[in-house]
Design a protein around this motif. Sequence first.
Motif, short mmCIF file in Angstrom:
data_model
loop_
_atom_site.label_atom_id
_atom_site.label_comp_id
_atom_site.label_asym_id
_atom_site.label_seq_id
_atom_site.Cartn_x
_atom_site.Cartn_y
_atom_site.Cartn_z
N THR A 264 0.81 -1.09 -0.09
CA THR A 264 -0.01 -0.03 0.06
C THR A 264 0.91 1.34 -0.05
N ALA A 265 -0.02 2.46 -0.02
CA ALA A 265 0.71 3.66 -0.07
C ALA A 265 1.43 3.96 1.31
N PHE A 266 0.97 3.51 2.30
CA PHE A 266 1.29 3.63 3.54
C PHE A 266 2.53 2.82 4.10
N ASN A 267 3.65 2.76 3.60
CA ASN A 267 4.70 1.95 4.14
C ASN A 267 5.93 2.98 4.18
N PRO A 268 6.32 3.24 5.28
CA PRO A 268 6.15 2.91 6.62
C PRO A 268 4.87 3.69 7.14
N LEU A 269 4.15 2.83 8.15
CA LEU A 269 2.90 3.45 8.81
C LEU A 269 3.63 3.93 10.11
N PHE A 270 3.53 5.31 10.27
CA PHE A 270 3.82 5.85 11.46
C PHE A 270 2.86 6.42 12.50
N LEU A 271 2.60 5.75 13.60
CA LEU A 271 1.54 6.31 14.47
C LEU A 271 1.95 6.88 15.62
N PHE A 272 1.52 8.28 16.13
CA PHE A 272 2.09 8.86 17.10
C PHE A 272 1.03 9.50 17.73
N GLY A 273 1.23 9.88 19.33
CA GLY A 273 0.26 10.36 19.85
C GLY A 273 0.53 10.21 21.29
N PHE B 58 5.77 1.96 12.71
CA PHE B 58 6.58 2.41 13.84
C PHE B 58 5.38 3.28 14.59
N THR B 59 5.94 3.45 16.02
CA THR B 59 5.03 4.02 17.05
C THR B 59 5.69 5.12 17.72
N SER B 60 5.31 6.29 18.07
CA SER B 60 6.04 7.34 18.80
C SER B 60 5.25 8.26 19.63
N ASP B 61 5.84 8.79 20.53
CA ASP B 61 4.98 9.80 21.47
C ASP B 61 4.93 11.21 20.89
N ARG B 62 5.58 11.43 19.62
CA ARG B 62 5.56 12.53 18.80
C ARG B 62 5.86 12.45 17.28
N PRO B 63 5.60 13.36 16.48
CA PRO B 63 5.56 13.20 15.07
C PRO B 63 7.04 13.16 14.59
N GLN C 139 14.27 13.91 18.10
CA GLN C 139 15.57 14.53 18.18
C GLN C 139 16.62 13.74 18.02
N ASN C 140 17.77 14.42 17.43
CA ASN C 140 18.95 13.60 17.09
C ASN C 140 18.86 12.61 16.38
N PHE C 141 17.79 12.43 15.41
CA PHE C 141 17.86 11.46 14.30
C PHE C 141 18.17 12.16 13.07
N GLU C 142 19.10 11.64 12.36
CA GLU C 142 19.81 12.11 10.98
C GLU C 142 18.74 12.48 10.16
N GLU C 143 18.88 13.47 9.13
CA GLU C 143 18.07 13.98 8.28
C GLU C 143 17.56 12.66 7.32
N ARG C 144 18.84 11.93 7.11
CA ARG C 144 18.56 10.89 6.13
C ARG C 144 17.65 9.73 6.72
N SER D 160 2.21 9.12 8.31
CA SER D 160 2.03 9.62 9.43
C SER D 160 0.72 9.92 9.95
N VAL D 161 0.31 9.27 10.95
CA VAL D 161 -1.20 9.73 11.44
C VAL D 161 -1.04 9.54 13.04
N GLN D 162 -1.72 10.75 13.40
CA GLN D 162 -1.87 10.97 14.81
C GLN D 162 -3.36 10.11 15.62
N LEU D 163 -2.72 9.56 16.79
CA LEU D 163 -3.87 9.20 17.57
C LEU D 163 -4.19 10.25 18.34
N GLU D 164 -5.56 10.38 18.70
CA GLU D 164 -6.04 11.64 19.59
C GLU D 164 -6.83 10.91 20.89
N ARG D 165 -6.91 12.06 21.57
CA ARG D 165 -7.83 11.65 22.88
C ARG D 165 -9.39 11.01 22.33
N PRO D 166 -9.75 10.03 23.10
CA PRO D 166 -11.16 9.50 22.73
C PRO D 166 -12.36 10.55 23.02
#
Length: 468
Positions: free
Chosen positions: A161-170, A263-268, A273-278, A288-294
């Motif tokens: 699909t077009a969403f590879n990778p899927l990045f979930l954050f919230g 991937f999951t993360s607490d931020r977009p 921080q400190n992740f190389e641009e590449r 990249s899609v945000q999960l919000e408060r229900p």
Amino acid sequence: MVWDACLNVIRNILGDENQFRTWFKPLKAVSLVGNVITLEVPSEFFREYLETYYLDILTKVIRREISGDAKIMYRVAVVKGQPPVEYPAAPGSRAEINKTISVPVYAPATNQGALVYPGTATVKVKSYLNSNYSFENLVEGDCNRMAVGAGRSIAMNPGKTAFNPLFLFGGPGLGKTHLAQAIGLEIQSRNPSSVVLYVPAIRFKTQYMDAAVNNKITDFLAFYMRMDVLIVDDIQELNSPGARGAFFNVFNHLHQNGKQLIFTSDRPPVELQNFEERLLSRLKWGLSVQLERPDYQTRLQMLRERCRKEGVTIDDSVLAFLAQTVKNNFRELEGTLISLIANATISHREVNLELAEKVTGTIVSDAAPEVTIDKVMTVTCDYFDISRDDLLSKSRRRQIVQARQIAMYMCRTLIKNQSLSAIGSEIGGKDHATVLHACSTVEDLMQTDKVFKQYVTDIEKMLLGVRR
């Protein structure tokens, strides 16, 4: 205009303003040639979701307003600065779509070294997936609908699909891990031979360090490059340069070979921080899609589902009280329910409102300061670095107008029993219609403007931060 007429009909058919604003208002009709209408969509993910869930409505309405044999073409701007990609809508099922999409092309490394598998022995991999984290046990609502829709699409066709990778954050407790594992479980169920691995980023880092100490980096990389689906949880904790370098190589190999990355993360991604641009650029390749408060209805549904799973019956008035009181996230809400059931069981008491109030009082803080119109104006002015006089003035400067509209939206959203007229009177002497228009404008911009949405999110955190 024909497309405006189509939108009006679709809005009436849906009967749900949120769905309409999310999935149809962003569509733009860029041309109508004969019986072919070309619709511009914001992204490839948007097009796939539209085709999956709304193609029948879209097709019927367009054929009604244009002609019985009308056809749809999509126009997707894949990469900024690149020409848009166009292809036809599916005539029936999405499987019939024929399309050409540009994909990244990589030059082979000059020194393959550690990137080569050491032999062809079959490796049995434990997935570390939790069977409780299934789609069946996941409650879907406005807070996560887009992410769940993407997840189901991935599960049906991983890596394609077009969403590879899927990045979930919230924030914590919003279901990122649950959804990521649900995708992995569904993929395994559909194709038991798939090699699926769930790994917290901190474990990936520890494994890398052990491999480095024992001179087994080659084996470490070879192991991860065998995955069909790799799920990395809390990727923001990948704070070792060496581990990030290894992850970069694993990512490249799996992505090139059509393997699914989640991937999951607490931020977009932009806030890692400190992740190389590449590496950051690769994390942004897919969706990249945000999960919000229900919202309230989703919280209530979650409580009912958990009661059903636990085999207990609790009066709806009690569940409604919990849903109204515990608002931050699913984890806190579930913990409150379990505590309530445990208290009732141990003390041999009936689960009623009195007990619910007692239990929630030990979990949900009452110390948070009350949100007032004055506090909203103060926080908003501080955030935008403007004066209170600017906010209350009739200035039409864009920054001041946006600040004023956000302040009105926050008052309406966060302050109970406050009329629109009262809000307008306090913020510049506006009438209720102006406040209503401001709130509608903010909701619309949050759907289409990421920077503006961040403004709203930041101000809400400043107002509610003590409660979290």
